[in-house]
Design a protein around this motif. Structure first.
Motif, PDB file in Angstrom:
ATOM      1  N   LEU A 173       6.096  22.204  -5.410  1.00 19.36           N
ATOM      2  CA  LEU A 173       5.227  21.472  -4.404  1.00 19.36           C
ATOM      3  C   LEU A 173       4.454  20.192  -4.790  1.00 19.36           C
ATOM      4  N   LEU A 174       4.045  20.092  -6.178  1.00 20.04           N
ATOM      5  CA  LEU A 174       3.588  18.997  -6.561  1.00 20.04           C
ATOM      6  C   LEU A 174       4.413  18.056  -6.683  1.00 20.04           C
ATOM      7  N   ASP A 175       5.719  18.155  -6.935  1.00 22.14           N
ATOM      8  CA  ASP A 175       6.886  16.950  -6.785  1.00 22.14           C
ATOM      9  C   ASP A 175       7.009  16.460  -5.287  1.00 22.14           C
ATOM     10  N   VAL A 176       6.831  17.391  -4.466  1.00 22.66           N
ATOM     11  CA  VAL A 176       6.959  17.033  -2.959  1.00 22.66           C
ATOM     12  C   VAL A 176       5.706  16.207  -2.735  1.00 22.66           C
ATOM     13  N   ALA A 177       4.406  16.477  -2.925  1.00 24.23           N
ATOM     14  CA  ALA A 177       3.366  15.769  -2.769  1.00 24.23           C
ATOM     15  C   ALA A 177       3.328  14.521  -3.414  1.00 24.23           C
ATOM     16  N   ASP A 178       3.946  14.112  -4.397  1.00 25.55           N
ATOM     17  CA  ASP A 178       4.009  13.230  -5.351  1.00 25.55           C
ATOM     18  C   ASP A 178       4.988  12.210  -4.608  1.00 25.55           C
ATOM     19  N   PHE A 179       6.196  12.591  -4.154  1.00 23.33           N
ATOM     20  CA  PHE A 179       7.121  11.913  -3.440  1.00 23.33           C
ATOM     21  C   PHE A 179       6.361  11.373  -2.323  1.00 23.33           C
ATOM     22  N   ILE A 180       5.747  12.222  -1.503  1.00 22.73           N
ATOM     23  CA  ILE A 180       5.174  11.630  -0.198  1.00 22.73           C
ATOM     24  C   ILE A 180       4.159  10.503  -0.516  1.00 22.73           C
ATOM     25  N   GLY A 181       3.368  10.787  -1.604  1.00 25.70           N
ATOM     26  CA  GLY A 181       2.204   9.592  -1.991  1.00 25.70           C
ATOM     27  C   GLY A 181       3.030   8.397  -2.433  1.00 25.70           C
ATOM     28  N   GLU A 182       4.001   8.581  -3.232  1.00 23.80           N
ATOM     29  CA  GLU A 182       4.894   7.332  -3.624  1.00 23.80           C
ATOM     30  C   GLU A 182       5.496   6.739  -2.475  1.00 23.80           C
ATOM     31  N   SER A 183       5.769   7.187  -1.399  1.00 19.61           N
ATOM     32  CA  SER A 183       6.464   6.684  -0.198  1.00 19.61           C
ATOM     33  C   SER A 183       5.297   5.831   0.586  1.00 19.61           C
ATOM     34  N   ALA A 184       4.310   6.615   0.524  1.00 14.10           N
ATOM     35  CA  ALA A 184       3.014   5.787   1.260  1.00 14.10           C
ATOM     36  C   ALA A 184       2.753   4.597   0.563  1.00 14.10           C
ATOM     37  N   SER A 185       2.662   4.610  -0.692  1.00 18.12           N
ATOM     38  CA  SER A 185       2.551   3.378  -1.610  1.00 18.12           C
ATOM     39  C   SER A 185       3.687   2.307  -1.357  1.00 18.12           C
ATOM     40  N   LEU A 186       4.670   2.617  -1.204  1.00 14.98           N
ATOM     41  CA  LEU A 186       5.974   1.815  -0.978  1.00 14.98           C
ATOM     42  C   LEU A 186       5.835   1.128   0.526  1.00 14.98           C
ATOM     43  N   LEU A 187       5.549   2.063   1.578  1.00 13.74           N
ATOM     44  CA  LEU A 187       5.346   1.521   2.737  1.00 13.74           C
ATOM     45  C   LEU A 187       4.243   0.467   2.865  1.00 13.74           C
ATOM     46  N   GLU A 188       3.060   0.686   2.197  1.00 14.77           N
ATOM     47  CA  GLU A 188       1.985  -0.307   1.901  1.00 14.77           C
ATOM     48  C   GLU A 188       2.481  -1.707   1.506  1.00 14.77           C
ATOM     49  N   GLY A 189       3.465  -1.709   0.631  1.00 11.57           N
ATOM     50  CA  GLY A 189       4.154  -2.852   0.132  1.00 11.57           C
ATOM     51  C   GLY A 189       5.163  -3.522   1.076  1.00 11.57           C
ATOM     52  N   LEU A 190       5.465  -2.825   2.374  1.00  9.35           N
ATOM     53  CA  LEU A 190       6.483  -3.454   2.925  1.00  9.35           C
ATOM     54  C   LEU A 190       6.066  -4.933   3.421  1.00  9.35           C
ATOM     55  N   PRO A 191       4.903  -5.111   3.895  1.00 15.14           N
ATOM     56  CA  PRO A 191       4.528  -6.692   4.380  1.00 15.14           C
ATOM     57  C   PRO A 191       4.852  -7.577   3.206  1.00 15.14           C
ATOM     58  N   LEU A 192       4.994  -7.008   2.007  1.00 20.97           N
ATOM     59  CA  LEU A 192       5.043  -8.003   0.715  1.00 20.97           C
ATOM     60  C   LEU A 192       6.704  -8.289   0.686  1.00 20.97           C
ATOM     61  N   VAL A 193       7.491  -7.131   1.077  1.00 21.79           N
ATOM     62  CA  VAL A 193       8.912  -7.447   1.011  1.00 21.79           C
ATOM     63  C   VAL A 193       9.285  -8.142   2.150  1.00 21.79           C
ATOM     64  N   LEU A 194       8.543  -8.368   3.161  1.00 20.01           N
ATOM     65  CA  LEU A 194       9.112  -9.175   4.242  1.00 20.01           C
ATOM     66  C   LEU A 194       8.190 -10.434   4.294  1.00 20.01           C
ATOM     67  N   GLY A 195       7.622 -10.660   3.203  1.00 19.33           N
ATOM     68  CA  GLY A 195       6.964 -11.960   2.938  1.00 19.33           C
ATOM     69  C   GLY A 195       5.763 -12.219   3.996  1.00 19.33           C
ATOM     70  N   LEU A 196       5.211 -11.422   4.457  1.00 16.33           N
ATOM     71  CA  LEU A 196       3.938 -11.653   5.306  1.00 16.33           C
ATOM     72  C   LEU A 196       2.816 -11.654   4.520  1.00 16.33           C
ATOM     73  N   ALA A 197       2.865 -11.046   3.321  1.00 16.89           N
ATOM     74  CA  ALA A 197       1.719 -11.091   2.459  1.00 16.89           C
ATOM     75  C   ALA A 197       2.351 -11.303   1.176  1.00 16.89           C
ATOM     76  N   ASP A 198       1.411 -11.734   0.356  1.00 14.95           N
ATOM     77  CA  ASP A 198       1.888 -11.787  -1.073  1.00 14.95           C
ATOM     78  C   ASP A 198       1.007 -10.999  -2.307  1.00 14.95           C
ATOM     79  N   ILE A 199      -0.218 -10.403  -1.744  1.00 14.25           N
ATOM     80  CA  ILE A 199      -0.927  -9.559  -2.548  1.00 14.25           C
ATOM     81  C   ILE A 199      -1.385  -8.156  -1.661  1.00 14.25           C
ATOM     82  N   VAL A 200      -1.443  -6.983  -2.027  1.00 17.27           N
ATOM     83  CA  VAL A 200      -1.976  -5.863  -1.464  1.00 17.27           C
ATOM     84  C   VAL A 200      -2.852  -5.439  -2.649  1.00 17.27           C
ATOM     85  N   GLY A 201      -4.046  -5.166  -2.020  1.00 20.17           N
ATOM     86  CA  GLY A 201      -5.142  -4.703  -3.077  1.00 20.17           C
ATOM     87  C   GLY A 201      -6.182  -3.813  -2.304  1.00 20.17           C
TER      88      GLY A 201
END
Length: 231
Positions: A173-201
């Protein structure tokens, strides 16, 4: 005990009270909810690892949902209060679909060098992981539990009614929770992938996007969301 992810509708509760002709606090036969004031230790004792891990799944998915809302607002370029009005009643799946459409819009409208295939592929993988995170959340929260046995009844498709059971551990269950949290972190970085931002902090309670040294957008997370946030 069950972990079904149910949500209480305040409007429905008010309608029920009106139908009774009295407020919930004046019910004749039963009592409305009120905090007991008892501590966790007095009522439960030592925390159960399985229960705590299920709770982590709920918290991480809350973080993912908040991030999806922020991403829709940023990619759409709308004002934050307008964006929240538009997304407040959207399901998580609808938000991810909107992010997918907005992603394609930005990829097609890039005025710089042609978008590299790797950029589109990376964005699509992030969206896939978000949908997978929701699937895992639904699997482990929308089930009944008896000890460490998860049970879920389904009646979809050609298979007809069937019951799925699975022995689970707090580690899984913690593996599932970690996977969900990591997916959220990756989604936070999507604007960087698209070049709309260069830093997220930011910090635990907010996330800040910058472009060329200037703040592009800043979002605050509701208190009680996951402890995750940009590094």
């Amino acid at each position: 005990h069950a972990a079904d992810g149910g949500v209480c509708d305040d409007g429905a509760a008010a309608a029920d009270a009106e139908a009774l002709g009295r407020s919930g606090t004046n019910m004749k036969y039963y009592r409305d909810f009120s905090p007991s004031g008892e501590s966790f230790e007095d009522r439960i004792g030592s925390p159960d690892a399985l229960d705590a891990a299920i709770g982590r799944i709920a918290l991480e998915f809350s973080y993912l949902e908040d991030t999806a809302t922020n991403t829709v607002i940023l990619l759409s370029g709308t004002e934050e209060h307008v964006g929240r009005l538009l997304t407040v009643d959207q399901s998580f799946r609808q938000k991810v679909d909107a992010i997918g459409a907005l992603t394609q819009h930005h990829l097609a409208g890039s005025q710089s060098e042609p978008v590299k295939p790797a950029t589109e592929e990376e964005a699509l993988e992030i969206l896939f992981l978000c949908r997978r995170a929701e699937q895992l959340r639904n699997t482990y929260l929308h089930s009944s539990y008896s000890g460490n046995i998860r049970v879920k009844a389904t009646a979809k498709g050609r298979r007809g009614p069937r019951v799925v059971s699975e022995a689970v551990t707090a580690s899984l269950l913690l593996d599932v929770a970690d996977f969900i949290g990591e997916s959220a972190s990756l989604l936070e970085g999507l604007p960087l992938v698209l070049g709309l931002a260069d830093i997220v902090g930011g910090a635990l309670d907010r996330v800040v996007y910058t472009k060329n040294g200037k703040v592009l957008r800043e979002f605050s997370f509701p208190k009680g969301s996951s402890e995750h946030g940009p590094a």
